[in-house]
Design an enzyme around this catalytic site. Structure first.
Site, PDB file in Angstrom:
ATOM      1  N   CYS A  53      37.379  31.872  39.716  1.00 32.18           N
ATOM      2  CA  CYS A  53      37.775  33.095  38.599  1.00 32.18           C
ATOM      3  C   CYS A  53      37.588  33.790  40.075  1.00 32.18           C
ATOM      4  O   CYS A  53      36.493  33.708  40.773  1.00 32.18           O
ATOM      5  CB  CYS A  53      36.813  33.651  37.520  1.00 32.18           C
ATOM      6  SG  CYS A  53      36.964  35.274  37.065  1.00 32.18           S
ATOM      7  N   CYS A  56      35.570  37.165  39.905  1.00 33.97           N
ATOM      8  CA  CYS A  56      34.630  36.766  39.384  1.00 33.97           C
ATOM      9  C   CYS A  56      33.940  36.828  40.887  1.00 33.97           C
ATOM     10  O   CYS A  56      32.819  37.677  41.701  1.00 33.97           O
ATOM     11  CB  CYS A  56      34.161  36.101  38.791  1.00 33.97           C
ATOM     12  SG  CYS A  56      34.462  35.097  37.225  1.00 33.97           S
ATOM     13  N   CYS A 173      39.928  55.462  41.107  1.00 36.55           N
ATOM     14  CA  CYS A 173      41.516  54.955  41.756  1.00 36.55           C
ATOM     15  C   CYS A 173      40.907  54.638  43.688  1.00 36.55           C
ATOM     16  O   CYS A 173      39.955  55.469  43.879  1.00 36.55           O
ATOM     17  CB  CYS A 173      41.714  56.700  42.009  1.00 36.55           C
ATOM     18  SG  CYS A 173      43.229  56.712  43.440  1.00 36.55           S
ATOM     19  N   CYS A 176      41.697  56.467  46.109  1.00 37.17           N
ATOM     20  CA  CYS A 176      41.026  57.902  46.356  1.00 37.17           C
ATOM     21  C   CYS A 176      40.118  57.517  46.818  1.00 37.17           C
ATOM     22  O   CYS A 176      39.553  57.998  48.309  1.00 37.17           O
ATOM     23  CB  CYS A 176      40.758  58.350  44.901  1.00 37.17           C
ATOM     24  SG  CYS A 176      42.108  59.015  44.087  1.00 37.17           S
TER      25      CYS A 176
END
Length: 400
Positions: A53, A56, A173, A176
């Site tokens: 994954c 992961c 975000c 950001c």
């Protein structure tokens, strides 16, 4: 034989060292040891993952930091391969995607799903809140950008005497977070500018959402410039590097700073007085008093009713001329050296640094014309020498 034993010992030692270096603070769980760590006297956060994954793999280094951030005698940070040895555990707890994180309170095997962010701060805050255990993570330094919210936004951003750059952000975000280091550097660089403010607001906080809606903020980060005089805000559309923020602020606030916070080489200079300064320095001694008087007249006529800061800055041109008349040109060299030494001091207050930088800029105006004349003289010498060589070459050629 001795060699073989030594080699074997070295290999065993190396393997042991590698195990030590690669030791993980995250506990690996499977059906055989799950009850040993989960449901006992300590609460536990368990990650159900799959080796293949991608999400992961991205979480793995953050999860290791999370485990290092908590005392293992008080909180369990664990993981299980829910697509391998821990498949039965994944099925027992209804895991349908990877990674899945579940919180097991102390004494309970009935988990609570974790649905927060996967950054270190979000995970650590969750564990601390649920367990009552403080993490070892040092709190971040307080932000340098002025923090706005619903209680102070209008007072600061709409102050008619100030220019204000506002970043509308959200804690979750990614863009950001990527912008924050550069934005903080710029906020620090402009901290001495009382009329040019670098600010930030959490536009996703419930109380601040009406402000974001008022200014049609639909994505993060959105950056707007609020000019003094309560004019309409200007959308910031430049890049997000320190240099690009600085360039924008200097243009719109009328400032002259660089990303380090120092004033530029043009700060405090007055074009007409620059000309007086360079002419004064290049003039003969008998002509200098007349130039000084002209500079005084210009100063009075131009800055007599101007604001005090501009008047004080312009007066330094005249003061420098007066000092050179009374103490000679050597004063200029000594004063430039003195100011350069002070500017290198790390302990000066920002306002003092600004004052010294402006003085250094003004003093550089005196030698500008002189340097230009020296350069032109040197260029004439080189040109004359070149012409002489060419003439000699032509003469030799003709004789041959």
């Amino acid at each position: 034989m001795k060699y073989s034993i030594s080699l074997r010992s070295a290999l065993v030692g190396t393997v042991g060292l590698l195990k030590l270096v690669s030791a993980s603070s995250v506990i690996d769980l499977d059906p055989s040891n799950f009850d040993q760590y989960v449901g006992g006297s300590k609460p536990a956060l368990v990650e159900f993952f799959a080796p293949w994954c991608g999400h992961c793999k991205n979480l793995a280094p953050v999860y290791e930091q999370l485990a290092d951030a908590f005392d293992p005698s008080k909180v369990v940070i664990a993981k299980t391969d829910a697509d391998g040895e821990g498949r039965d555990l994944g099925q027992r707890y209804g895991v349908q995607g990877f990674p899945t994180l579940k919180w097991f309170p102390a004494g309970s095997t009935e988990p609570v799903d974790y649905s927060g962010g996967r950054d270190l701060d979000s995970l650590a805050n969750f564990v601390s809140k649920e367990s009552g255990v403080k993490s070892r993570i040092k709190p971040p330094a307080p932000p340098i950008a002025v923090q706005l919210d619903s209680s102070n936004f209008d007072d600061i951003a709409l102050d008619p005497t100030k220019d204000v750059l506002v970043a509308f952000t959200a804690p979750w975000c990614g863009h950001c977070k990527s912008m924050k280091p550069a934005y903080e550097i710029v906020a620090k660089a402009f901290a001495a500018e009382t009329n040019c403010i670098v600010a930030q607001i959490d536009a996703d906080a419930e109380d601040n959402k009406p402000i974001a809606a008022r200014y049609e903020v639909r994505s993060f980060p959105t950056i707007k410039f609020f000019p003094k005089g309560n004019g309409e805000p200007i959308a910031y559309s430049s890049g997000r590097s320190e240099a690009q923020f600085v360039e924008f602020l200097n243009e719109h606030c009328g400032t002259s700073r660089d990303a380090s916070g120092l004033l530029s080489t043009q700060a405090g200079k007055v074009l007409a007085l620059d000309e007086f300064a360079s002419t004064f320095f290049s003039a003969s001694l008998p002509d200098r008093p007349e130039i000084l008087n002209k500079a005084r007249d210009y100063l009075v006529s131009t800055f007599g009713s101007a604001k005090k800061e501009a008047n004080t800055t312009a007066e330094y041109y005249v003061k420098a001329m007066e000092r050179m008349l009374s103490k000679g040109e050597g004063w200029l060299v000594k004063e430039q050296a003195r100011i350069a030494g002070l500017l290198a001091s790390p302990s000066l207050a920002p306002t003092k640094l600004d004052e010294l930088k402006i003085k250094a800029n003004i003093l550089s105006s005196f030698v500008a014309k002189k340097a230009e004349e020296v350069y032109e003289e040197a260029a004439d010498v080189v040109k004359g020498a070149t012409e002489s060589v060419e003439s000699f070459a032509e003469k030799v050629k003709d004789e041959l």
